[in-house]
Design a protein around this motif. Sequence first.
Motif, PDB file in Angstrom:
ATOM      1  N   ILE A 273     -24.827  63.019   2.113  1.00  0.00           N
ATOM      2  CA  ILE A 273     -25.588  64.462   2.409  1.00  0.00           C
ATOM      3  C   ILE A 273     -24.564  65.262   3.290  1.00  0.00           C
ATOM      4  O   ILE A 273     -24.208  65.295   4.246  1.00  0.00           O
ATOM      5  CB  ILE A 273     -26.551  64.786   2.883  1.00  0.00           C
TER       6      ILE A 273
ATOM      7  N   TRP B 158     -27.898  70.172   4.167  1.00  0.00           N
ATOM      8  CA  TRP B 158     -28.795  69.674   4.923  1.00  0.00           C
ATOM      9  C   TRP B 158     -29.255  71.125   5.558  1.00  0.00           C
ATOM     10  O   TRP B 158     -30.015  71.091   6.221  1.00  0.00           O
ATOM     11  CB  TRP B 158     -27.760  68.805   6.000  1.00  0.00           C
TER      12      TRP B 158
ATOM     13  N   TRP C 237     -31.291  73.185   3.763  1.00  0.00           N
ATOM     14  CA  TRP C 237     -32.848  72.474   3.914  1.00  0.00           C
ATOM     15  C   TRP C 237     -33.248  72.850   4.408  1.00  0.00           C
ATOM     16  O   TRP C 237     -34.552  73.744   4.758  1.00  0.00           O
ATOM     17  CB  TRP C 237     -32.416  71.344   3.176  1.00  0.00           C
ATOM     18  N   LYS C 238     -32.680  73.013   5.629  1.00  0.00           N
ATOM     19  CA  LYS C 238     -33.289  73.217   6.812  1.00  0.00           C
ATOM     20  C   LYS C 238     -33.973  74.990   7.379  1.00  0.00           C
ATOM     21  O   LYS C 238     -35.000  75.073   7.666  1.00  0.00           O
ATOM     22  CB  LYS C 238     -32.526  72.666   8.169  1.00  0.00           C
TER      23      LYS C 238
ATOM     24  N   THR D 152     -34.298  69.559  14.150  1.00  0.00           N
ATOM     25  CA  THR D 152     -33.251  68.336  13.357  1.00  0.00           C
ATOM     26  C   THR D 152     -31.987  68.099  13.595  1.00  0.00           C
ATOM     27  O   THR D 152     -32.065  70.198  13.298  1.00  0.00           O
ATOM     28  CB  THR D 152     -33.888  68.497  12.860  1.00  0.00           C
TER      29      THR D 152
ATOM     30  N   TYR E 283     -28.231  67.062  11.712  1.00  0.00           N
ATOM     31  CA  TYR E 283     -27.419  66.883  10.935  1.00  0.00           C
ATOM     32  C   TYR E 283     -26.688  64.879  11.342  1.00  0.00           C
ATOM     33  O   TYR E 283     -26.575  65.036  12.484  1.00  0.00           O
ATOM     34  CB  TYR E 283     -26.011  67.549  11.194  1.00  0.00           C
TER      35      TYR E 283
ATOM     36  N   THR F 139     -29.424  60.131   0.769  1.00  0.00           N
ATOM     37  CA  THR F 139     -30.403  60.718   0.029  1.00  0.00           C
ATOM     38  C   THR F 139     -30.720  59.712   0.088  1.00  0.00           C
ATOM     39  O   THR F 139     -32.117  59.325   0.206  1.00  0.00           O
ATOM     40  CB  THR F 139     -30.287  61.599  -1.276  1.00  0.00           C
TER      41      THR F 139
ATOM     42  N   LEU G 201     -32.217  58.140   3.459  1.00  0.00           N
ATOM     43  CA  LEU G 201     -33.652  58.193   3.528  1.00  0.00           C
ATOM     44  C   LEU G 201     -35.118  58.243   2.163  1.00  0.00           C
ATOM     45  O   LEU G 201     -35.373  58.347   3.316  1.00  0.00           O
ATOM     46  CB  LEU G 201     -33.097  60.002   3.393  1.00  0.00           C
TER      47      LEU G 201
ATOM     48  N   GLU H  50     -33.983  67.267  -1.491  1.00  0.00           N
ATOM     49  CA  GLU H  50     -34.656  68.107  -0.836  1.00  0.00           C
ATOM     50  C   GLU H  50     -35.987  67.562   0.091  1.00  0.00           C
ATOM     51  O   GLU H  50     -36.410  67.682   0.817  1.00  0.00           O
ATOM     52  CB  GLU H  50     -34.965  69.936  -0.973  1.00  0.00           C
TER      53      GLU H  50
ATOM     54  N   TRP I 275     -35.606  64.818   1.851  1.00  0.00           N
ATOM     55  CA  TRP I 275     -35.513  64.870   3.393  1.00  0.00           C
ATOM     56  C   TRP I 275     -36.640  65.240   3.987  1.00  0.00           C
ATOM     57  O   TRP I 275     -36.270  65.122   4.956  1.00  0.00           O
ATOM     58  CB  TRP I 275     -33.725  65.902   2.597  1.00  0.00           C
ATOM     59  N   CYS I 276     -37.923  66.226   2.980  1.00  0.00           N
ATOM     60  CA  CYS I 276     -38.344  66.705   3.550  1.00  0.00           C
ATOM     61  C   CYS I 276     -39.785  65.404   4.472  1.00  0.00           C
ATOM     62  O   CYS I 276     -39.700  65.821   5.492  1.00  0.00           O
ATOM     63  CB  CYS I 276     -39.052  68.140   3.353  1.00  0.00           C
TER      64      CYS I 276
ATOM     65  N   HIS J  83     -38.536  62.946   5.133  1.00  0.00           N
ATOM     66  CA  HIS J  83     -37.871  61.504   6.420  1.00  0.00           C
ATOM     67  C   HIS J  83     -38.180  63.146   7.159  1.00  0.00           C
ATOM     68  O   HIS J  83     -38.202  62.277   8.399  1.00  0.00           O
ATOM     69  CB  HIS J  83     -36.494  61.511   6.116  1.00  0.00           C
TER      70      HIS J  83
END
Length: 229
Positions: free
Chosen positions: A20, A25, A28-29, A102, A104, A109, A112, A207, A210-211, A213
């Motif tokens: 990623i 990253w 998304w954050k 959080t 990087y 992916t 995760l 995404e 990621w959320c 995780h």
Amino acid sequence: MQQKIKSILVNAPRTEERPIGSAVWNSWKSRSLSYLLDKRTIRLVSGASLLFSAPKSQWIQVFQRMDISSQLEESLREIVELALLACVVDRWSFLIDRLMLTSYEFVTTSRLYNEVHNLVQRGCREETINSKEKGIIEYLEVFLHNRLYLLWELSPVLAAFAIPSWSNLFRNYLTELDRQVTGDFSLTRSDSSTKERKKYRECDVAERIWCLHVCHVGGSDVESGSFST
């Protein structure tokens, strides 16, 4: 289950194996924080706090009237959003702090994704959630039985932080992500072309992973407010 996970990861698209990028990253954050800090979201949090301070029988009646009086997607989506927000209203500041902290990581992916699945393999304690939240999740499990697609019309961060990993709803959510990892986007809908839809949905799936995780795996050593065990 473990064999199924392995099979999905082996057959996942090549893009799943690429690390990623930091820009992705951070986007998304930023998007997650924007949702949590948005004025509309804050108003809904206040409304959810007030609504769910009432006995379960009363807020169920409110939702039943909303469901019966209007079958519009917007009304159905708002029911789900209010219910999920009510599950995290007491941890709101914690969720924002968790996202802010959080940082990087140079990971794929699929890594995760695998770590989120490992969480389910380990299992989680149901007693980590209070009775009010448990009642809300039980209601949503019934309400979303044939409407799981509504979760894909809400912010990925809300589903990740609000749905506890011990619940059947979490497993249903993860099962649908399994399908989408392999390219089956039949649950979600879009008016765009097939190629555009596929690209968008692949980004959306990444995404959402990621959320999940960040919520359930990343920072699991944080003591308060975490769903992880």
